[in-house]
Design a protein around this motif. Structure first.
Motif, PDB file in Angstrom:
ATOM      1  N   GLU A   1     -93.208  78.484  25.294  1.00  0.00           N
ATOM      2  CA  GLU A   1     -92.411  78.840  24.115  1.00  0.00           C
ATOM      3  C   GLU A   1     -91.400  77.741  23.792  1.00  0.00           C
ATOM      4  O   GLU A   1     -91.218  77.367  22.625  1.00  0.00           O
ATOM      5  CB  GLU A   1     -91.698  80.171  24.380  1.00  0.00           C
ATOM      6  N   MET A   2     -90.750  77.211  24.799  1.00  0.00           N
ATOM      7  CA  MET A   2     -89.784  76.136  24.595  1.00  0.00           C
ATOM      8  C   MET A   2     -90.450  74.899  23.998  1.00  0.00           C
ATOM      9  O   MET A   2     -89.966  74.323  23.013  1.00  0.00           O
ATOM     10  CB  MET A   2     -89.117  75.763  25.927  1.00  0.00           C
ATOM     11  N   LEU A   3     -91.559  74.490  24.596  1.00  0.00           N
ATOM     12  CA  LEU A   3     -92.240  73.286  24.127  1.00  0.00           C
ATOM     13  C   LEU A   3     -92.825  73.468  22.735  1.00  0.00           C
ATOM     14  O   LEU A   3     -92.792  72.541  21.912  1.00  0.00           O
ATOM     15  CB  LEU A   3     -93.337  72.899  25.120  1.00  0.00           C
ATOM     16  N   ALA A   4     -93.351  74.647  22.456  1.00  0.00           N
ATOM     17  CA  ALA A   4     -93.890  74.921  21.124  1.00  0.00           C
ATOM     18  C   ALA A   4     -92.783  74.871  20.077  1.00  0.00           C
ATOM     19  O   ALA A   4     -92.988  74.379  18.959  1.00  0.00           O
ATOM     20  CB  ALA A   4     -94.585  76.275  21.101  1.00  0.00           C
ATOM     21  N   THR A   5     -91.607  75.360  20.439  1.00  0.00           N
ATOM     22  CA  THR A   5     -90.456  75.274  19.546  1.00  0.00           C
ATOM     23  C   THR A   5     -90.064  73.822  19.325  1.00  0.00           C
ATOM     24  O   THR A   5     -89.760  73.406  18.202  1.00  0.00           O
ATOM     25  CB  THR A   5     -89.268  76.060  20.139  1.00  0.00           C
ATOM     26  N   ALA A   6     -90.100  73.036  20.407  1.00  0.00           N
ATOM     27  CA  ALA A   6     -89.764  71.612  20.291  1.00  0.00           C
ATOM     28  C   ALA A   6     -90.748  70.886  19.384  1.00  0.00           C
ATOM     29  O   ALA A   6     -90.362  70.023  18.587  1.00  0.00           O
ATOM     30  CB  ALA A   6     -89.747  70.972  21.680  1.00  0.00           C
ATOM     31  N   VAL A   7     -92.025  71.227  19.485  1.00  0.00           N
ATOM     32  CA  VAL A   7     -93.031  70.621  18.610  1.00  0.00           C
ATOM     33  C   VAL A   7     -92.729  70.959  17.162  1.00  0.00           C
ATOM     34  O   VAL A   7     -92.731  70.092  16.279  1.00  0.00           O
ATOM     35  CB  VAL A   7     -94.454  71.092  19.005  1.00  0.00           C
ATOM     36  N   ALA A   8     -92.467  72.236  16.897  1.00  0.00           N
ATOM     37  CA  ALA A   8     -92.189  72.671  15.523  1.00  0.00           C
ATOM     38  C   ALA A   8     -90.959  71.970  14.959  1.00  0.00           C
ATOM     39  O   ALA A   8     -90.947  71.543  13.798  1.00  0.00           O
ATOM     40  CB  ALA A   8     -92.006  74.190  15.486  1.00  0.00           C
TER      41      ALA A   8
ATOM     42  N   ASP B   1     -84.027  61.051  21.961  1.00  0.00           N
ATOM     43  CA  ASP B   1     -83.371  62.218  21.389  1.00  0.00           C
ATOM     44  C   ASP B   1     -82.645  62.996  22.497  1.00  0.00           C
ATOM     45  O   ASP B   1     -83.256  63.416  23.486  1.00  0.00           O
ATOM     46  CB  ASP B   1     -84.409  63.120  20.705  1.00  0.00           C
ATOM     47  N   ARG B   2     -81.342  63.200  22.321  1.00  0.00           N
ATOM     48  CA  ARG B   2     -80.553  63.837  23.376  1.00  0.00           C
ATOM     49  C   ARG B   2     -80.985  65.275  23.628  1.00  0.00           C
ATOM     50  O   ARG B   2     -81.010  65.738  24.769  1.00  0.00           O
ATOM     51  CB  ARG B   2     -79.063  63.786  23.016  1.00  0.00           C
ATOM     52  N   GLY B   3     -81.338  65.983  22.564  1.00  0.00           N
ATOM     53  CA  GLY B   3     -81.785  67.354  22.731  1.00  0.00           C
ATOM     54  C   GLY B   3     -83.076  67.441  23.521  1.00  0.00           C
ATOM     55  O   GLY B   3     -83.235  68.295  24.405  1.00  0.00           O
ATOM     56  N   MET B   4     -84.004  66.553  23.220  1.00  0.00           N
ATOM     57  CA  MET B   4     -85.275  66.550  23.941  1.00  0.00           C
ATOM     58  C   MET B   4     -85.072  66.149  25.403  1.00  0.00           C
ATOM     59  O   MET B   4     -85.714  66.701  26.299  1.00  0.00           O
ATOM     60  CB  MET B   4     -86.261  65.608  23.254  1.00  0.00           C
ATOM     61  N   LYS B   5     -84.173  65.201  25.652  1.00  0.00           N
ATOM     62  CA  LYS B   5     -83.904  64.807  27.038  1.00  0.00           C
ATOM     63  C   LYS B   5     -83.296  65.959  27.827  1.00  0.00           C
ATOM     64  O   LYS B   5     -83.617  66.151  29.014  1.00  0.00           O
ATOM     65  CB  LYS B   5     -82.984  63.581  27.068  1.00  0.00           C
ATOM     66  N   GLU B   6     -82.428  66.734  27.194  1.00  0.00           N
ATOM     67  CA  GLU B   6     -81.829  67.881  27.877  1.00  0.00           C
ATOM     68  C   GLU B   6     -82.908  68.900  28.249  1.00  0.00           C
ATOM     69  O   GLU B   6     -82.933  69.429  29.365  1.00  0.00           O
ATOM     70  CB  GLU B   6     -80.775  68.534  26.982  1.00  0.00           C
ATOM     71  N   MET B   7     -83.789  69.220  27.302  1.00  0.00           N
ATOM     72  CA  MET B   7     -84.854  70.186  27.555  1.00  0.00           C
ATOM     73  C   MET B   7     -85.775  69.688  28.667  1.00  0.00           C
ATOM     74  O   MET B   7     -86.117  70.438  29.600  1.00  0.00           O
ATOM     75  CB  MET B   7     -85.666  70.436  26.286  1.00  0.00           C
ATOM     76  N   LEU B   8     -86.163  68.423  28.593  1.00  0.00           N
ATOM     77  CA  LEU B   8     -87.070  67.871  29.598  1.00  0.00           C
ATOM     78  C   LEU B   8     -86.399  67.768  30.957  1.00  0.00           C
ATOM     79  O   LEU B   8     -87.050  67.963  31.994  1.00  0.00           O
ATOM     80  CB  LEU B   8     -87.582  66.509  29.137  1.00  0.00           C
TER      81      LEU B   8
END
Length: 270
Positions: A71-78, A161-168
């Motif tokens: 769900e998290m990754l799918a949201t990130a893709v969108a 991207d700081r948001g993507m780095k935080e999620m990853l």
């Protein structure tokens, strides 16, 4: 039974939408290293887990967590696709073949994530390992989390991207935990001395023990193979000692009988 409250397990935010990074994230969703793979692997392992119910609980809890990661990754893709410039979409639409070759967008995924890898290949469940043997499954799970963590670290280094780095960073931390929990489960089952070789229920006296701990070298000149921890000393399971062997053919040349009648073979094969 599963429940959802509509909230993400960890915040997902994208400061600078990047449709090409969205495509890369698809590997973490539907690739062989991805979250669909581990979610389904742990789920089916749990469904077939016999013996102490705590192992089923461990597997099912982690399967539920992995669904949250999808769900998290799918949201990130969108979110990464949300800001895709119209010019990029038009470019892809004009020449989809060249786009695919050069690393462009998947036209099926211009708006949302899909159960596919970064090349658009659907996940077909062929990489799900659920043997019914708890130790074998835990060992497979360590490998699954290891390759998943490798991919997550590559994605982390691929984006600014700081948001993507935080999620990853969060997902990488969970991969660390999952690797350790599966190894802890193996330890609780008895560790290498009791778990291995898998299955430990098969009496080793029934195997040809001359070859149980022999490292075979297939050097063309017949020389000994390059030594390592696997070729000398006590075996990891503590039940034997490693040695090296230069293998010699012990079998015969295969000579098959004639073809069966009406099998579609040539007359000369009868």
């Amino acid at each position: 039974m599963f429940y959802t409250d509509g909230k993400l397990q960890f915040p997902v935010r994208v400061e600078t939408p990047d449709p090409h990074f969205a495509r890369a994230l698809q590997q973490a969703i539907g690739g062989v290293e991805g979250e669909i793979r581990v979610a389904m692997q742990y789920f089916f392992q749990a469904c077939g887990a016999r013996g102490n119910p705590k192992f089923r609980d461990l597997l099912m809890n982690t399967a539920a967590e992995e669904l949250g990661h999808i769900e998290m990754l799918a949201t990130a893709v969108a979110l990464n696709l949300e800001g895709a410039p119209v010019s990029v979409k038009e470019e892809v639409a004009a020449d989809p073949v060249a786009s695919a070759v050069l690393g462009g967008l998947n036209m099926k995924s211009l708006l949302s994530a899909m159960p596919v890898d970064s090349d658009g290949v659907p996940f077909d469940m062929s990489h799900i390992y659920a043997s019914g043997n708890i130790a074998a499954d835990m060992t497979a799970n360590v490998a699954a989390e290891s390759t998943g963590r490798v991919l997550a670290t590559r994605l982390f280094n691929l984006t600014n991207d700081r948001g993507m780095k935080e999620m990853l960073s969060y997902l990488i931390a969970r991969d660390t935990m999952h690797q350790n929990q599966w190894m802890a489960a193996l330890e609780e089952l008895g560790g290498p001395s009791k778990v291995f070789p898998i299955p430990n229920s098969f009496p080793q006296e029934k195997e040809l023990q001359e070859f149980s701990y022999a490292y075979l070298g297939f050097q063309q000149d017949g020389s000994e193979p390059v030594p390592g921890r696997w070729s000398n000393g006590k075996s990891i399971d503590g039940k034997g000692s490693f040695k090296t062997m230069v293998p010699q053919p012990m079998g015969q040349k295969p000579v098959l009988g004639p073809a069966k009648p009406d099998s579609g073979a040539q007359a000369e094969q009868s």
